[in-house]
Design a protein around this motif. Structure first.
Motif, PDB file in Angstrom:
ATOM      1  N   ALA A  78       3.824   3.977   1.606  1.00 47.09           N
ATOM      2  CA  ALA A  78       5.220   3.751   2.008  1.00 47.09           C
ATOM      3  C   ALA A  78       6.073   3.239   0.853  1.00 47.09           C
ATOM      4  N   ILE A  79       6.036   3.944  -0.252  1.00 46.22           N
ATOM      5  CA  ILE A  79       6.877   3.595  -1.402  1.00 46.22           C
ATOM      6  C   ILE A  79       8.121   4.476  -1.374  1.00 46.22           C
ATOM      7  N   ASP A  80       9.296   3.869  -1.487  1.00 48.02           N
ATOM      8  CA  ASP A  80      10.525   4.662  -1.486  1.00 48.02           C
ATOM      9  C   ASP A  80      10.842   5.186  -2.878  1.00 48.02           C
ATOM     10  N   GLU A  81      11.953   5.910  -2.995  1.00 43.90           N
ATOM     11  CA  GLU A  81      12.335   6.547  -4.264  1.00 43.90           C
ATOM     12  C   GLU A  81      12.635   5.544  -5.372  1.00 43.90           C
ATOM     13  N   ASN A  82      12.822   4.253  -5.008  1.00 45.68           N
ATOM     14  CA  ASN A  82      13.064   3.215  -6.014  1.00 45.68           C
ATOM     15  C   ASN A  82      11.807   2.423  -6.362  1.00 45.68           C
ATOM     16  N   GLY A  83      10.671   2.822  -5.798  1.00 44.65           N
ATOM     17  CA  GLY A  83       9.416   2.144  -6.081  1.00 44.65           C
ATOM     18  C   GLY A  83       9.160   0.914  -5.230  1.00 44.65           C
ATOM     19  N   ASN A  84       9.943   0.734  -4.176  1.00 43.69           N
ATOM     20  CA  ASN A  84       9.783  -0.416  -3.287  1.00 43.69           C
ATOM     21  C   ASN A  84       8.949  -0.063  -2.065  1.00 43.69           C
ATOM     22  N   ILE A  85       8.211  -1.030  -1.548  1.00 47.42           N
ATOM     23  CA  ILE A  85       7.450  -0.833  -0.320  1.00 47.42           C
ATOM     24  C   ILE A  85       8.409  -0.898   0.868  1.00 47.42           C
ATOM     25  N   VAL A  86       8.324   0.086   1.732  1.00 44.77           N
ATOM     26  CA  VAL A  86       9.115   0.101   2.964  1.00 44.77           C
ATOM     27  C   VAL A  86       8.229  -0.434   4.087  1.00 44.77           C
ATOM     28  N   GLY A  87       8.743  -1.362   4.853  1.00 43.81           N
ATOM     29  CA  GLY A  87       8.005  -1.880   5.997  1.00 43.81           C
ATOM     30  C   GLY A  87       6.797  -2.706   5.612  1.00 43.81           C
ATOM     31  N   GLU A  88       6.978  -3.611   4.673  1.00 45.63           N
ATOM     32  CA  GLU A  88       5.859  -4.431   4.221  1.00 45.63           C
ATOM     33  C   GLU A  88       5.118  -5.044   5.411  1.00 45.63           C
ATOM     34  N   ASN A  89       3.816  -4.790   5.481  1.00 47.19           N
ATOM     35  CA  ASN A  89       2.947  -5.267   6.567  1.00 47.19           C
ATOM     36  C   ASN A  89       3.372  -4.782   7.956  1.00 47.19           C
ATOM     37  N   ASN A  90       4.117  -3.669   8.032  1.00 46.76           N
ATOM     38  CA  ASN A  90       4.556  -3.102   9.302  1.00 46.76           C
ATOM     39  C   ASN A  90       4.071  -1.654   9.381  1.00 46.76           C
ATOM     40  N   ALA A  91       3.038  -1.413  10.166  1.00 47.95           N
ATOM     41  CA  ALA A  91       2.408  -0.093  10.222  1.00 47.95           C
ATOM     42  C   ALA A  91       3.363   0.994  10.709  1.00 47.95           C
ATOM     43  N   TYR A  92       4.196   0.677  11.670  1.00 49.86           N
ATOM     44  CA  TYR A  92       5.138   1.664  12.215  1.00 49.86           C
ATOM     45  C   TYR A  92       6.126   2.127  11.144  1.00 49.86           C
ATOM     46  N   GLU A  93       6.785   1.176  10.490  1.00 52.55           N
ATOM     47  CA  GLU A  93       7.773   1.516   9.456  1.00 52.55           C
ATOM     48  C   GLU A  93       7.116   2.188   8.256  1.00 52.55           C
ATOM     49  N   GLN A  94       5.928   1.738   7.891  1.00 52.88           N
ATOM     50  CA  GLN A  94       5.225   2.371   6.778  1.00 52.88           C
ATOM     51  C   GLN A  94       4.906   3.825   7.089  1.00 52.88           C
ATOM     52  N   THR A  95       4.453   4.090   8.307  1.00 50.73           N
ATOM     53  CA  THR A  95       4.111   5.462   8.673  1.00 50.73           C
ATOM     54  C   THR A  95       5.336   6.359   8.633  1.00 50.73           C
ATOM     55  N   LYS A  96       6.487   5.845   9.087  1.00 50.63           N
ATOM     56  CA  LYS A  96       7.725   6.625   8.997  1.00 50.63           C
ATOM     57  C   LYS A  96       8.038   6.993   7.551  1.00 50.63           C
ATOM     58  N   GLN A  97       7.921   6.031   6.634  1.00 49.96           N
ATOM     59  CA  GLN A  97       8.205   6.295   5.224  1.00 49.96           C
ATOM     60  C   GLN A  97       7.182   7.256   4.633  1.00 49.96           C
ATOM     61  N   ILE A  98       5.929   7.083   4.985  1.00 46.84           N
ATOM     62  CA  ILE A  98       4.875   7.961   4.475  1.00 46.84           C
ATOM     63  C   ILE A  98       5.154   9.406   4.862  1.00 46.84           C
ATOM     64  N   ILE A  99       5.492   9.639   6.113  1.00 44.48           N
ATOM     65  CA  ILE A  99       5.759  11.010   6.551  1.00 44.48           C
ATOM     66  C   ILE A  99       7.011  11.548   5.867  1.00 44.48           C
ATOM     67  N   LYS A 100       8.000  10.706   5.653  1.00 36.95           N
ATOM     68  CA  LYS A 100       9.190  11.117   4.887  1.00 36.95           C
ATOM     69  C   LYS A 100       8.779  11.529   3.469  1.00 36.95           C
ATOM     70  N   ASN A 101       7.891  10.758   2.839  1.00 39.22           N
ATOM     71  CA  ASN A 101       7.420  11.090   1.487  1.00 39.22           C
ATOM     72  C   ASN A 101       6.648  12.401   1.479  1.00 39.22           C
ATOM     73  N   ILE A 102       5.821  12.612   2.477  1.00 39.49           N
ATOM     74  CA  ILE A 102       5.073  13.873   2.582  1.00 39.49           C
ATOM     75  C   ILE A 102       6.044  15.034   2.757  1.00 39.49           C
ATOM     76  N   GLU A 103       7.041  14.854   3.600  1.00 37.73           N
ATOM     77  CA  GLU A 103       8.025  15.907   3.823  1.00 37.73           C
ATOM     78  C   GLU A 103       8.783  16.240   2.534  1.00 37.73           C
ATOM     79  N   MET A 104       9.122  15.225   1.731  1.00 36.11           N
ATOM     80  CA  MET A 104       9.837  15.466   0.467  1.00 36.11           C
ATOM     81  C   MET A 104       9.000  16.323  -0.482  1.00 36.11           C
ATOM     82  N   VAL A 105       7.692  16.080  -0.525  1.00 34.99           N
ATOM     83  CA  VAL A 105       6.810  16.889  -1.368  1.00 34.99           C
ATOM     84  C   VAL A 105       6.780  18.327  -0.858  1.00 34.99           C
TER      85      VAL A 105
END
Length: 129
Positions: free
Chosen positions: A36-63
């Motif tokens: 769950a790293i955003d485009e600025n290198g920051n962790i999204v949803g630190e220690n929050n599985a729901y928010e991290q999963t949203k960011q992870i899928i967004k990152n996968i979609e961008m690839v």
């Protein structure tokens, strides 16, 4: 011989570890473990599985978009979690993102991920026709 294309996100650890964000071979796409790293290198949803999963899928979609593919092309995901009790939260985001695509998936609990703030890491495989 099938053509191979390595896709980089530009993250510094790709060179350190020696991997690609994704590899395209023929019509198959293999996406590395994604956090769950955003485009600025920051962790999204630190220690929050729901928010991290949203960011992870967004990152996968961008690839996938970089190689003219989409989440509907995903055929398999592998989800690594540090607390299996988060499975419903993670599963909810997965279902919302993939909908009727229904990729094969595995979710397993691991002792820890590369950073202690990470609760989730996901790999994805896709096929484009």
């Amino acid at each position: 011989m099938m053509q191979r294309r390595n896709i980089s996100s530009g993250a510094p650890w790709e060179a350190i570890v020696g991997y690609s964000r994704a590899v395209l071979v023929g019509s198959n796409i293999y996406i590395s473990g994604t956090t769950a790293i955003d485009e600025n290198g920051n962790i999204v949803g630190e220690n929050n599985a729901y928010e991290q999963t949203k960011q992870i899928i967004k990152n996968i979609e961008m690839v996938l978009l970089k190689i003219n593919a989409s989440l509907s092309d995903v055929v398999r995901t592998r989800i690594f979690v540090t607390d299996i009790q988060d499975w419903k939260k993670i599963g909810k985001v997965h279902q919302e993102a993939f909908g009727d695509t229904l990729p094969a998936t595995t979710m397993v609990e691991v002792n820890r991920l590369i950073r202690p703030e990470f609760r989730v890491e996901m790999e994805a495989d896709a096929v484009v026709m």
